[in-house]
Design a protein around this motif. Structure first.
Motif, PDB file in Angstrom:
ATOM      1  N   UNK A  88     -46.456  15.430 -33.811  1.00 41.82           N
ATOM      2  CA  UNK A  88     -47.631  16.207 -33.478  1.00 41.82           C
ATOM      3  C   UNK A  88     -48.137  15.992 -32.051  1.00 41.82           C
ATOM      4  N   UNK A  89     -47.966  16.791 -30.987  1.00 44.47           N
ATOM      5  CA  UNK A  89     -48.051  16.394 -29.498  1.00 44.47           C
ATOM      6  C   UNK A  89     -49.476  16.922 -29.123  1.00 44.47           C
ATOM      7  N   UNK A  90     -50.267  15.941 -28.837  1.00 38.99           N
ATOM      8  CA  UNK A  90     -51.693  16.359 -28.529  1.00 38.99           C
ATOM      9  C   UNK A  90     -52.080  15.761 -27.185  1.00 38.99           C
ATOM     10  N   UNK A  91     -51.529  14.773 -26.638  1.00 41.25           N
ATOM     11  CA  UNK A  91     -52.133  14.177 -25.477  1.00 41.25           C
ATOM     12  C   UNK A  91     -51.169  14.818 -24.054  1.00 41.25           C
ATOM     13  N   UNK A  92     -51.886  14.994 -23.150  1.00 40.39           N
ATOM     14  CA  UNK A  92     -50.905  15.262 -21.989  1.00 40.39           C
ATOM     15  C   UNK A  92     -49.845  14.256 -21.563  1.00 40.39           C
ATOM     16  N   UNK A  93     -48.672  14.659 -21.413  1.00 37.93           N
ATOM     17  CA  UNK A  93     -47.790  13.754 -20.964  1.00 37.93           C
ATOM     18  C   UNK A  93     -46.994  12.875 -22.114  1.00 37.93           C
ATOM     19  N   UNK A  94     -47.390  13.381 -23.505  1.00 36.70           N
ATOM     20  CA  UNK A  94     -46.997  12.599 -24.655  1.00 36.70           C
ATOM     21  C   UNK A  94     -45.644  13.195 -25.035  1.00 36.70           C
ATOM     22  N   UNK A  95     -44.516  12.265 -25.163  1.00 34.97           N
ATOM     23  CA  UNK A  95     -43.200  12.646 -25.482  1.00 34.97           C
ATOM     24  C   UNK A  95     -42.771  12.456 -27.009  1.00 34.97           C
ATOM     25  N   UNK A  96     -41.940  13.138 -27.342  1.00 33.17           N
ATOM     26  CA  UNK A  96     -41.277  13.026 -28.861  1.00 33.17           C
ATOM     27  C   UNK A  96     -39.551  13.542 -28.640  1.00 33.17           C
ATOM     28  N   UNK A  97     -38.778  12.665 -29.091  1.00 29.54           N
ATOM     29  CA  UNK A  97     -37.486  12.649 -29.130  1.00 29.54           C
ATOM     30  C   UNK A  97     -37.069  13.560 -30.436  1.00 29.54           C
ATOM     31  N   UNK A  98     -36.650  14.841 -30.133  1.00 29.60           N
ATOM     32  CA  UNK A  98     -36.592  15.630 -31.404  1.00 29.60           C
ATOM     33  C   UNK A  98     -35.153  15.765 -31.796  1.00 29.60           C
ATOM     34  N   UNK A  99     -34.171  15.377 -30.809  1.00 30.04           N
ATOM     35  CA  UNK A  99     -32.567  15.332 -31.291  1.00 30.04           C
ATOM     36  C   UNK A  99     -32.032  14.168 -30.355  1.00 30.04           C
ATOM     37  N   UNK A 100     -31.345  13.157 -30.883  1.00 30.44           N
ATOM     38  CA  UNK A 100     -30.971  12.250 -30.075  1.00 30.44           C
ATOM     39  C   UNK A 100     -29.596  12.601 -29.664  1.00 30.44           C
ATOM     40  N   UNK A 101     -29.181  11.980 -28.617  1.00 33.96           N
ATOM     41  CA  UNK A 101     -28.048  12.257 -27.870  1.00 33.96           C
ATOM     42  C   UNK A 101     -26.969  11.182 -28.681  1.00 33.96           C
ATOM     43  N   UNK A 102     -25.632  11.527 -28.821  1.00 35.40           N
ATOM     44  CA  UNK A 102     -24.437  10.571 -29.295  1.00 35.40           C
ATOM     45  C   UNK A 102     -24.172   9.587 -28.384  1.00 35.40           C
ATOM     46  N   UNK A 103     -23.999   8.420 -29.292  1.00 43.87           N
ATOM     47  CA  UNK A 103     -23.410   7.332 -28.758  1.00 43.87           C
ATOM     48  C   UNK A 103     -22.061   7.494 -27.880  1.00 43.87           C
ATOM     49  N   UNK A 104     -21.801   7.004 -26.829  1.00 42.04           N
ATOM     50  CA  UNK A 104     -20.462   7.214 -25.962  1.00 42.04           C
ATOM     51  C   UNK A 104     -19.404   6.399 -26.781  1.00 42.04           C
ATOM     52  N   UNK A 105     -18.288   6.944 -26.894  1.00 47.20           N
ATOM     53  CA  UNK A 105     -17.296   6.406 -27.398  1.00 47.20           C
ATOM     54  C   UNK A 105     -16.580   5.293 -26.770  1.00 47.20           C
ATOM     55  N   UNK A 106     -16.031   4.012 -27.474  1.00 50.03           N
ATOM     56  CA  UNK A 106     -15.772   2.736 -26.643  1.00 50.03           C
ATOM     57  C   UNK A 106     -14.337   2.836 -26.327  1.00 50.03           C
ATOM     58  N   UNK A 107     -14.162   2.405 -24.963  1.00 51.70           N
ATOM     59  CA  UNK A 107     -12.645   2.444 -24.238  1.00 51.70           C
ATOM     60  C   UNK A 107     -11.791   1.327 -25.091  1.00 51.70           C
ATOM     61  N   UNK A 108     -10.591   1.131 -24.843  1.00 50.39           N
ATOM     62  CA  UNK A 108      -9.624   0.254 -25.552  1.00 50.39           C
ATOM     63  C   UNK A 108     -10.102  -1.200 -25.361  1.00 50.39           C
ATOM     64  N   UNK A 109     -10.706  -1.490 -24.141  1.00 47.40           N
ATOM     65  CA  UNK A 109     -10.988  -2.845 -24.023  1.00 47.40           C
ATOM     66  C   UNK A 109     -11.912  -3.434 -24.844  1.00 47.40           C
ATOM     67  N   UNK A 110     -12.519  -2.733 -25.867  1.00 44.77           N
ATOM     68  CA  UNK A 110     -13.622  -2.998 -26.773  1.00 44.77           C
ATOM     69  C   UNK A 110     -12.747  -3.430 -27.982  1.00 44.77           C
ATOM     70  N   UNK A 111     -11.670  -2.887 -28.247  1.00 44.83           N
ATOM     71  CA  UNK A 111     -10.771  -3.338 -29.452  1.00 44.83           C
ATOM     72  C   UNK A 111      -9.755  -4.312 -29.415  1.00 44.83           C
TER      73      UNK A 111
END
Length: 407
Positions: A88-111
């Motif tokens: 419910x967006x009422x104030x000037x400059x107020x923000x709301x995340x409507x759809x989140x972006x996906x997490x980046x995939x992990x490279x092989x160093x992480x495994x």
């Protein structure tokens, strides 16, 4: 990315594939210059960019910028499927995340671990959220003028503010709400809305129906404007009760909203006689006789509206709960939730987490397939399949992936 250190004099350099960047989110932000949702009639799809791929030498891909979508103050965002309130967006400059972006995939160093020091696998990026939403605009006004068509609401607004709504002698001159700022001369001011005319059955959508009623939900004070001269052979008392009934049937909470009655057109014949009868019948509300044309009684009415709004704003602020100390509770990660069903000769494993895992797994990579199998085993999926009668060679479906069950 899958990559390895390949530097001179560094034998068996090990994994060096960086992570992918996160995808951008779609964020709504309140823009002061906007007044309508008209732009969304022509552009209905918004998509943020994906993050960059990982790079060698342990370099991560850049995160994608968020996509900001401008909306006017008073915008309500609901999920198109569940109708749940998202923002419910009422104030000037107020923000709301409507759809989140996906997490980046992990490279092989992480495994890399003690058992597999040079994993030949990397994740794909997580899918971003996809949502269908409904946008609705509800005006932000301190007080709203309500009443039947042609009772003088637009004339009153034009007299007390710089607003210039269309004024004519036929019904439904006002087809959309108009806002005006009323200055009281003592450094006080408030926003007054001229709302489209009300008719019987408006709560069911008749006439301008919901187009009218949704805008009064935010107003602190309702100002009933009544043609006390009954210039169109209407009954002022019946009009008042009809308006009250429509408001209650649309939203029961509106019945408790503070209200005033403005007896307009008092400069015309029979107006005083009708007002006397009205006072005898209606005793639970303040009544202010005025003439919007001759401006009689206007100053007194505006001062009273200003005083009431001051009281209502103070009461509203007093009801705001004070800040409380934040307490952080930490819990173990929840177990994987899944359900096994059978569709003819196929065993179907239903799980949001596993569907996402399938999307992020590169099944062309041997190590990635082994990791996927290990997760199914440790999470109890293999055991659940056996319990439901799965045997060697049976077809298993997880998300968009189908494979044979192998003991």
């Amino acid at each position: 990315m899958v990559a390895y250190r390949r530097e001179k004099y560094v034998p068996m350099g090990g994994p060096a594939g960086g992570d992918g960047g996160h995808g951008g989110a779609v964020i709504f932000i309140v823009e002061p210059g906007l007044r309508t949702l008209m732009d969304f009639r022509y552009q209905r799809h918004f998509r943020a960019k994906p993050g960059e791929n990982g790079r060698p030498k342990n370099q991560h891909g850049s995160n994608a910028p968020d996509l900001y979508v401008k909306v006017p103050p008073g915008t309500v965002v609901r999920d198109a499927i569940t109708n749940d309130l998202i923002a419910d967006l009422t104030d000037i400059g107020q923000q709301a995340v409507i759809a989140k972006g996906g997490r980046g995939g992990r490279g092989n160093v992480r495994f890399a671990n003690s058992k597999n020091k040079a994993p030949d696998m990397a994740e794909r990026g997580e899918p971003g959220e996809v949502k269908d939403v409904i946008l609705e605009l509800k005006l932000l006004a301190d007080a709203g003028l309500v009443g039947f068509p042609s009772v003088g609401k637009s004339t009153l607004l034009s007299v007390v503010s710089a607003a210039r709504p269309k004024i004519a002698s036929y019904h439904f001159t006002t087809l959309s709400p108009h806002l005006g700022v009323v200055s009281l001369g003592d450094e006080r001011s408030f926003v007054l809305a001229d709302l489209p005319g009300l008719i019987e059955g408006a709560h069911e959508g008749q006439g301008l129906g919901h187009e009218f009623l949704r805008h009064i939900e935010r107003t602190l004070l309702l100002v009933h404007v009544i043609d006390m001269a009954a210039t169109e052979d209407r009954d002022p008392i019946a009009d008042y009760h009809t308006i009250r009934k429509e408001l209650v049937q649309y939203n029961a909470q509106l019945a408790a909203r503070k209200q005033l009655v403005v007896a307009n057109k008092m400069d015309l014949p029979n107006a005083q006689k009708n007002l006397d009868q009205f006072r005898l019948e209606v005793k639970d509300v303040e009544i202010y006789p005025i003439s919007a044309v001759s401006r009689d009684g206007i100053d007194e009415l505006m001062q009273r509206i200003g005083d009431l709004l001051d009281q209502l704003h103070r009461a509203q602020e007093a009801n705001i709960s004070p800040d409380v100390d934040e307490v952080v509770y930490r819990s173990r990660a929840p177990r994987l939730v899944f359900n096994v069903t059978r569709d003819d000769a196929v065993f179907v494993v239903e799980s949001e987490e596993l569907d996402k895992l399938v999307t992020m797994t590169n099944f062309d990579q041997y190590d990635a397939v082994k990791r996927f199998q290990t997760i199914l085993r440790r999470s109890g999926v293999d055991a659940a399949l056996r319990a439901n009668g799965a045997k060697d060679g049976d077809l298993i479906r997880v998300g968009d992936m189908e494979f044979d069950f192998v003991e």
